[in-house]
Each structure stands twice: as C-alpha cells, then as structure tokens.
Design a protein around this motif. Structure first.
Motif, PDB file in Angstrom:
ATOM      1  N   LYS A   9       0.831  -1.207   0.000  1.00 37.01           N
ATOM      2  CA  LYS A   9       0.000   0.000   0.000  1.00 37.01           C
ATOM      3  C   LYS A   9       0.863   1.254   0.000  1.00 37.01           C
ATOM      4  O   LYS A   9       0.617   2.199  -0.758  1.00 37.01           O
ATOM      5  CB  LYS A   9      -0.935   0.006   1.211  1.00 37.01           C
ATOM      6  N   GLU A  10       1.880   1.259   0.842  1.00 38.17           N
ATOM      7  CA  GLU A  10       2.781   2.408   0.901  1.00 38.17           C
ATOM      8  C   GLU A  10       3.486   2.609  -0.439  1.00 38.17           C
ATOM      9  O   GLU A  10       3.680   3.746  -0.890  1.00 38.17           O
ATOM     10  CB  GLU A  10       3.802   2.207   2.020  1.00 38.17           C
ATOM     11  N   GLY A  11       3.849   1.510  -1.087  1.00 38.92           N
ATOM     12  CA  GLY A  11       4.513   1.601  -2.386  1.00 38.92           C
ATOM     13  C   GLY A  11       3.603   2.156  -3.467  1.00 38.92           C
ATOM     14  O   GLY A  11       4.043   2.922  -4.334  1.00 38.92           O
ATOM     15  N   ILE A  12       2.331   1.766  -3.420  1.00 37.93           N
ATOM     16  CA  ILE A  12       1.378   2.303  -4.396  1.00 37.93           C
ATOM     17  C   ILE A  12       1.182   3.799  -4.171  1.00 37.93           C
ATOM     18  O   ILE A  12       1.161   4.593  -5.120  1.00 37.93           O
ATOM     19  CB  ILE A  12       0.031   1.556  -4.303  1.00 37.93           C
ATOM     20  N   ILE A  13       1.090   4.194  -2.924  1.00 34.64           N
ATOM     21  CA  ILE A  13       0.878   5.613  -2.604  1.00 34.64           C
ATOM     22  C   ILE A  13       2.083   6.458  -3.017  1.00 34.64           C
ATOM     23  O   ILE A  13       1.924   7.552  -3.581  1.00 34.64           O
ATOM     24  CB  ILE A  13       0.561   5.787  -1.102  1.00 34.64           C
ATOM     25  N   ASP A  14       3.288   5.962  -2.744  1.00 31.39           N
ATOM     26  CA  ASP A  14       4.467   6.784  -3.088  1.00 31.39           C
ATOM     27  C   ASP A  14       4.901   6.620  -4.551  1.00 31.39           C
ATOM     28  O   ASP A  14       5.826   7.290  -5.003  1.00 31.39           O
ATOM     29  CB  ASP A  14       5.639   6.506  -2.131  1.00 31.39           C
TER      30      ASP A  14
END
Length: 369
Positions: free
Chosen positions: A353-358
């Motif tokens: 999720k963090e990777g998709i957001i950043d």
C-alpha cells in the motif's frame, strides 16, 4: 472543468451504448423525513435525492453504500431526502425527471450506466446540482464534464483491487483464482484489472505461478453476466470458474456475489469469496463465513462529503477521485479468515500500500481515473 486524463473517454464511450433494452417504468419517489438534525445548517430548501441503478438500494453493496452516505448527511443536516429505485435501465431518465419535479436540489445518480440520462437531466435543469458515481459525464469526449452542475465521484479501485489480488494469490492453495463481472464496463473491469495485477505482483515477489481465470488485462476479455442481478446466469458463470480449479472467487457487480456464494456452497469445496464496494462481511452476514476480504470503494464517504458541501450553497463540481491515499478505496480486514491467511500477509499488504501511494509500485488499468 477539465478531466485530467483521456482514459475517461473509455467510460463516456461505453456509457452511451451500454443501456440495456429492458422494459419497465420509473418508480415513484419515496420520502424519508427529518431525523432531528440541525435544520439551520443547510441552505433553505436544500433537498438531497438519489436514483439507483437496477441493482436496487438493498443490494448490500453498490447502491446501498451510496444511499447510506446520503442519509447520514441528511440526518446530520435535518433535511428530507427522496430516492427512486430503478428496476431497469429504461427507468433512469424518468426517475431523474421525477426527482427534479419533486423539488430535489441535489441529485445523486448511482452508477456509470446513468451517465447519459444524468447529462440530459442536468442540462435541462441548470439550477439543480447533480453528482454521479463512477462516471465523468463526458459523453462528447472533450475531456470535460458535459454540464457545469455535475460533480463526478470516481474511484481508482484498481489500487485496492491490487491488494486484494495479492491477498487472493497468497491464500490460494490450488494456484488458481478467478473473477467475473456484471456488465463489461470500466467501473467493473477496473476491479478485475487491479486483481490480476496484484496476482502478478505476488508471483514476481514470491516466485510463484498463481493463475487468474475469468479475465485478462491484456486482452480486456473475460466472463460477464451482462447484468447486475443474483440469478441462475451469475451462478452458472461462477460455477464455470470453480470448475476450472479456482479456490478464490471475486464477483464484481453488486448482488452477483450472492449467486457466487450459492455456487461455492453447492460445490462443497474449500473456496473463498471476495466482496466489492462495501465490506460484505458486515453488510451481508449470510455469506460472512465465505468472505476472505472485501475490496472497498468509499462511495458512502464521497456521497456524504458531496451532500454536505452542496448543502452550504457552495457547490463545487471538481471531481472527487478516491484512491488509497485518501481512503477513497481500501481493503477490509480478513475477519473470520484472519487465522487462515499467512501471518506475514498483513505487513506485506501494508508495505505494498505504501509503495502504491508513493508511486514505487505502479498500478495502471485502462479504466483508471
């Protein structure tokens, strides 16, 4: 108002031709009275209303979630609401006309298939404000919403579906997971795209070869019921995917999950169901024992915010775009499956999720807003 990507044109193109030739007439609007909110917090005469697609307001998913957002706002504002339930696509225009005639000042259309009727209604009633879920209301393909009094409420559900696909691949023991849809329209296929991309990412990360049946992001072809109804056709499509060895099943299309659940129970196998739009574990306890996880679309939040904003008299047609970062889309908890999934899965999903957001993990669907 400019729409930021030409991908919206796909939605507008299909919207013009997706209306099904079904018989029926519009249902008379029904009122819901004042529930005791602060009547002074909305401009005088403010009346929010909603028209469903043919799934109906008791679909425990798409329409129901949107209406919950409407009623929550109305309760807080202390204003009356009206709703009309469409039995078929031929009801849309007459239902929108009925709400306008009744004195609604803010009308929410639930679903992509109401695009053309909503544009027509908004053009004919420039003093009424409109919002539409899952469409940009851009039928003339110029990259702009076709009327200044329409606010699009759209969602990049591919992001949340990516997480769901990863979870499905992680859970699967057969190495085969499946998905099918109601109508072949962008708000449906975007779930299926994200789901397949999540499975592919799992394979890349884990060196596995979990296969997806029922959809191909490359060809944009797959299995569909061509309607949003829990019926024998939906059950047959679900059974066909189960027969291919899938032990996780993602039906995308309101109540068609109910038919998928029947097929799962009849099969007698250890097959998990996935929900869409709402957390189906909560909205429909009858299938809770089958639910691995749900891919959520925050339509209740988007509608609530749009109603509250319009109630002040300062209508803003700027589109709402739901993504992981603003919680417009999300993945539910695993509920009864918490003990059945890999203990490392929750942390892996958090990292993804963090990777998709950043932006370090790319999730791109032809239907993405």
């Amino acid at each position: 108002m400019t729409i930021s990507t030409t991908k919206k044109l796909l939605g507008a193109t299909v919207a013009a031709g997706v209306i099904f030739a079904l018989a029926g007439c519009g249902q008379a609007p029904t009122d819901s009275g004042d529930d005791g909110g602060d009547a002074g917090s909305a401009v005088d005469g403010f009346k929010p209303c909603m028209v469903s697609d043919e799934g109906g307001f008791d679909d425990k998913s798409f329409n129901q979630l949107g209406f919950e957002g409407l009623t929550k706002a109305a309760d807080e504002l202390g204003v009356e609401v009206s709703k009309t339930e469409s039995k078929s696509a031929s009801d849309y225009a007459s239902n929108l006309d009925a709400l306008a005639s009744e004195g609604c000042t803010f009308i929410v259309s639930v679903g992509f298939k109401l695009s053309a009727p909503t544009i027509e209604a908004a053009t004919a009633n420039p003093d009424i404000q409109y919002a539409i879920i899952d469409d940009w209301a851009d039928a003339d393909f110029d990259g702009k919403t076709d009327a200044p009094n329409i606010k699009p409420l759209v969602f990049d559900t591919a992001q949340a579906a990516f997480l769901g696909g990863y979870a499905a691949a992680s859970y699967s023991e057969s190495g085969i997971v499946g998905t099918f849809g109601g109508a072949k329209i962008p708000p449906v296929t975007i779930f299926m795209d994200g789901f397949e991309l999540g499975v592919k990412y799992f394979n890349e990360e884990k060196g596995e070869d979990v296969k997806v049946v029922g959809w191909s992001i490359d060809s944009q072809e797959g299995q569909f019921t061509d309607e949003f109804a829990a019926n024998d056709k939906a059950k047959q499509v679900a059974q066909g995917i189960i027969d291919q060895g899938a032990d996780v099943l993602l039906p995308v299309g309101g109540p068609i999950y109910q038919s998928a659940a029947q097929a799962i129970r009849d099969s007698g196998g250890n097959i998990a169901l996935m929900g869409v739009d709402a957390d189906v574990f909560t909205t429909d306890p009858t299938v809770a024992d089958l639910l691995l996880v749900s891919i959520k679309k925050g339509m209740d939040v988007a509608v609530y915010d749009a109603v509250m904003e319009a109630s002040t008299g300062d209508f803003d047609p700027t589109p709402f775009v739901g993504v992981l970062e603003n919680d417009g889309v999300s993945l539910s908890g695993f509920h009864d499956f918490e003990s059945k999934v890999d203990p490392a899965l929750a942390d892996e999903l958090k990292t993804i999720k963090e990777g998709i957001i950043d932006g370090s993990i790319k999730v791109e669907s032809p239907a993405s807003p």
